[in-house]
Write a protein that holds these residues in place. Structure first.
Motif, PDB file in Angstrom:
ATOM      1  N   THR A   1       0.848  -1.195   0.000  1.00  0.00           N
ATOM      2  CA  THR A   1       0.000   0.000   0.000  1.00  0.00           C
ATOM      3  C   THR A   1       0.874   1.232   0.000  1.00  0.00           C
ATOM      4  OG1 THR A   1      -1.734  -1.135   1.215  1.00  0.00           O
ATOM      5  CG2 THR A   1      -1.771   1.258   1.259  1.00  0.00           C
ATOM      6  N   PHE A   2       0.581   2.143  -0.892  1.00  0.00           N
ATOM      7  CA  PHE A   2       1.291   3.407  -0.971  1.00  0.00           C
ATOM      8  C   PHE A   2       0.461   4.453  -0.267  1.00  0.00           C
ATOM      9  CE2 PHE A   2       2.427   1.097  -4.856  1.00  0.00           C
ATOM     10  CZ  PHE A   2       3.787   1.005  -4.658  1.00  0.00           C
ATOM     11  N   ALA A   3       0.995   5.103   0.730  1.00  0.00           N
ATOM     12  CA  ALA A   3       0.201   6.093   1.447  1.00  0.00           C
ATOM     13  C   ALA A   3       0.983   7.344   1.821  1.00  0.00           C
ATOM     14  CB  ALA A   3      -0.396   5.476   2.703  1.00  0.00           C
ATOM     15  N   HIS A   4       2.280   7.309   1.725  1.00  0.00           N
ATOM     16  CA  HIS A   4       3.074   8.455   2.150  1.00  0.00           C
ATOM     17  C   HIS A   4       4.101   8.814   1.096  1.00  0.00           C
ATOM     18  CE1 HIS A   4       1.443   7.224   6.013  1.00  0.00           C
ATOM     19  NE2 HIS A   4       1.673   8.447   6.406  1.00  0.00           N
ATOM     20  N   SER A   5       4.536  10.032   1.143  1.00  0.00           N
ATOM     21  CA  SER A   5       5.602  10.504   0.276  1.00  0.00           C
ATOM     22  C   SER A   5       6.615  11.219   1.164  1.00  0.00           C
ATOM     23  CB  SER A   5       5.022  11.448  -0.775  1.00  0.00           C
ATOM     24  OG  SER A   5       6.017  11.786  -1.710  1.00  0.00           O
ATOM     25  N   ARG A   6       7.670  11.661   0.560  1.00  0.00           N
ATOM     26  CA  ARG A   6       8.681  12.417   1.301  1.00  0.00           C
ATOM     27  C   ARG A   6       8.903  13.746   0.608  1.00  0.00           C
ATOM     28  NH1 ARG A   6      11.573   9.463   4.999  1.00  0.00           N
ATOM     29  NH2 ARG A   6      11.284   7.231   4.855  1.00  0.00           N
ATOM     30  N   ASP A   7       9.113  14.777   1.420  1.00  0.00           N
ATOM     31  CA  ASP A   7       9.430  16.073   0.821  1.00  0.00           C
ATOM     32  C   ASP A   7      10.932  16.167   0.588  1.00  0.00           C
ATOM     33  OD1 ASP A   7      10.608  16.655   3.282  1.00  0.00           O
ATOM     34  OD2 ASP A   7       9.031  18.028   3.917  1.00  0.00           O
ATOM     35  N   ALA A   8      11.407  17.303   0.125  1.00  0.00           N
ATOM     36  CA  ALA A   8      12.821  17.477  -0.217  1.00  0.00           C
ATOM     37  C   ALA A   8      13.738  17.269   0.984  1.00  0.00           C
ATOM     38  CB  ALA A   8      13.031  18.864  -0.815  1.00  0.00           C
ATOM     39  N   CYS A   9      13.218  17.449   2.187  1.00  0.00           N
ATOM     40  CA  CYS A   9      14.022  17.263   3.401  1.00  0.00           C
ATOM     41  C   CYS A   9      13.995  15.824   3.893  1.00  0.00           C
ATOM     42  CB  CYS A   9      13.508  18.183   4.505  1.00  0.00           C
ATOM     43  SG  CYS A   9      13.664  19.926   4.114  1.00  0.00           S
ATOM     44  N   GLY A  10      13.231  14.964   3.219  1.00  0.00           N
ATOM     45  CA  GLY A  10      13.146  13.574   3.632  1.00  0.00           C
ATOM     46  C   GLY A  10      12.081  13.312   4.675  1.00  0.00           C
ATOM     47  N   ASP A  11      11.245  14.317   4.981  1.00  0.00           N
ATOM     48  CA  ASP A  11      10.185  14.136   5.972  1.00  0.00           C
ATOM     49  C   ASP A  11       8.981  13.449   5.335  1.00  0.00           C
ATOM     50  OD1 ASP A  11      11.687  15.494   7.898  1.00  0.00           O
ATOM     51  OD2 ASP A  11      10.910  17.432   7.248  1.00  0.00           O
ATOM     52  N   ASP A  12       8.376  12.496   6.058  1.00  0.00           N
ATOM     53  CA  ASP A  12       7.166  11.833   5.580  1.00  0.00           C
ATOM     54  C   ASP A  12       5.980  12.766   5.703  1.00  0.00           C
ATOM     55  OD1 ASP A  12       8.169   9.347   4.871  1.00  0.00           O
ATOM     56  OD2 ASP A  12       7.976   8.562   6.898  1.00  0.00           O
TER      57      ASP A  12
ATOM     58  N   LEU B   1      -0.408  11.651   1.593  1.00  0.00           N
ATOM     59  CA  LEU B   1      -1.099  12.188   0.422  1.00  0.00           C
ATOM     60  C   LEU B   1      -2.581  12.245   0.774  1.00  0.00           C
ATOM     61  CD1 LEU B   1       0.657  10.280  -2.473  1.00  0.00           C
ATOM     62  CD2 LEU B   1       0.847  12.694  -1.933  1.00  0.00           C
ATOM     63  N   VAL B   2      -3.121  13.431   0.841  1.00  0.00           N
ATOM     64  CA  VAL B   2      -4.508  13.627   1.246  1.00  0.00           C
ATOM     65  C   VAL B   2      -5.385  13.736   0.007  1.00  0.00           C
ATOM     66  CG1 VAL B   2      -6.083  15.153   2.495  1.00  0.00           C
ATOM     67  CG2 VAL B   2      -3.764  14.783   3.346  1.00  0.00           C
ATOM     68  N   GLY B   3      -6.514  13.044   0.003  1.00  0.00           N
ATOM     69  CA  GLY B   3      -7.458  13.128  -1.089  1.00  0.00           C
ATOM     70  C   GLY B   3      -7.049  12.368  -2.332  1.00  0.00           C
ATOM     71  N   ARG B   4      -6.144  11.435  -2.204  1.00  0.00           N
ATOM     72  CA  ARG B   4      -5.657  10.664  -3.359  1.00  0.00           C
ATOM     73  C   ARG B   4      -5.941   9.177  -3.206  1.00  0.00           C
ATOM     74  NH1 ARG B   4      -4.295  13.734  -7.740  1.00  0.00           N
ATOM     75  NH2 ARG B   4      -3.120  15.540  -7.095  1.00  0.00           N
ATOM     76  N   GLU B   5      -7.003   8.833  -2.485  1.00  0.00           N
ATOM     77  CA  GLU B   5      -7.301   7.435  -2.215  1.00  0.00           C
ATOM     78  C   GLU B   5      -7.513   6.649  -3.509  1.00  0.00           C
ATOM     79  OE1 GLU B   5      -8.873   9.987  -0.649  1.00  0.00           O
ATOM     80  OE2 GLU B   5      -7.875   9.804   1.299  1.00  0.00           O
TER      81      GLU B   5
ATOM     82  N   ALA C   1       1.095  21.395 -13.771  1.00  0.00           N
ATOM     83  CA  ALA C   1       2.215  21.471 -12.833  1.00  0.00           C
ATOM     84  C   ALA C   1       1.715  21.744 -11.416  1.00  0.00           C
ATOM     85  CB  ALA C   1       3.180  22.570 -13.260  1.00  0.00           C
ATOM     86  N   GLY C   2       2.323  21.062 -10.465  1.00  0.00           N
ATOM     87  CA  GLY C   2       2.055  21.340  -9.064  1.00  0.00           C
ATOM     88  C   GLY C   2       0.885  20.604  -8.443  1.00  0.00           C
ATOM     89  N   ILE C   3       0.303  19.619  -9.151  1.00  0.00           N
ATOM     90  CA  ILE C   3      -0.849  18.931  -8.557  1.00  0.00           C
ATOM     91  C   ILE C   3      -0.474  17.649  -7.825  1.00  0.00           C
ATOM     92  CG2 ILE C   3      -2.478  19.911 -10.200  1.00  0.00           C
ATOM     93  CD1 ILE C   3      -2.577  17.128 -11.504  1.00  0.00           C
ATOM     94  N   GLY C   4       0.796  17.279  -7.825  1.00  0.00           N
ATOM     95  CA  GLY C   4       1.252  16.143  -7.034  1.00  0.00           C
ATOM     96  C   GLY C   4       1.556  14.877  -7.799  1.00  0.00           C
ATOM     97  N   LYS C   5       1.819  14.980  -9.080  1.00  0.00           N
ATOM     98  CA  LYS C   5       2.150  13.789  -9.890  1.00  0.00           C
ATOM     99  C   LYS C   5       3.416  13.124  -9.353  1.00  0.00           C
ATOM    100  CE  LYS C   5       2.328  16.127 -13.687  1.00  0.00           C
ATOM    101  NZ  LYS C   5       2.051  17.461 -13.223  1.00  0.00           N
ATOM    102  N   SER C   6       4.442  13.893  -9.132  1.00  0.00           N
ATOM    103  CA  SER C   6       5.708  13.333  -8.647  1.00  0.00           C
ATOM    104  C   SER C   6       5.544  12.772  -7.237  1.00  0.00           C
ATOM    105  CB  SER C   6       6.802  14.400  -8.645  1.00  0.00           C
ATOM    106  OG  SER C   6       7.070  14.801  -9.964  1.00  0.00           O
TER     107      SER C   6
END
Length: 57
Positions: free
Chosen positions: A2-13, A16-20, A47-52
């Motif tokens: 299950t994929f549920a989290h991402s990391r920002d540029a600082c490596g913080d978890d 992803l909200v609203g992407r169920e 751009a900027g909607i969270g694809k990456s």
């Protein structure tokens, strides 16, 4: 799997909200690949909607 989290540029978890629906689709693709099936994923959007972020989960 299950994929549920991402990391920002600082490596913080961060969740992803609203992407169920998208996360469920990625889970299904991952399960197919792990079972030996070839799959391709194409994400479209402005751009900027969270694809990456979705792909990096």
């Amino acid at each position: 799997m299950t994929f549920a989290h991402s990391r920002d540029a600082c490596g913080d978890d961060w969740p992803l909200v609203g992407r169920e629906r998208e996360l469920a689709a990625m889970d299904a693709v991952a399960a197919d690949v792990l079972s030996g099936g070839p799959r391709v994923v194409q994400l479209e959007g402005s751009a900027g909607i969270g694809k990456s972020a979705l792909l990096s989960t």
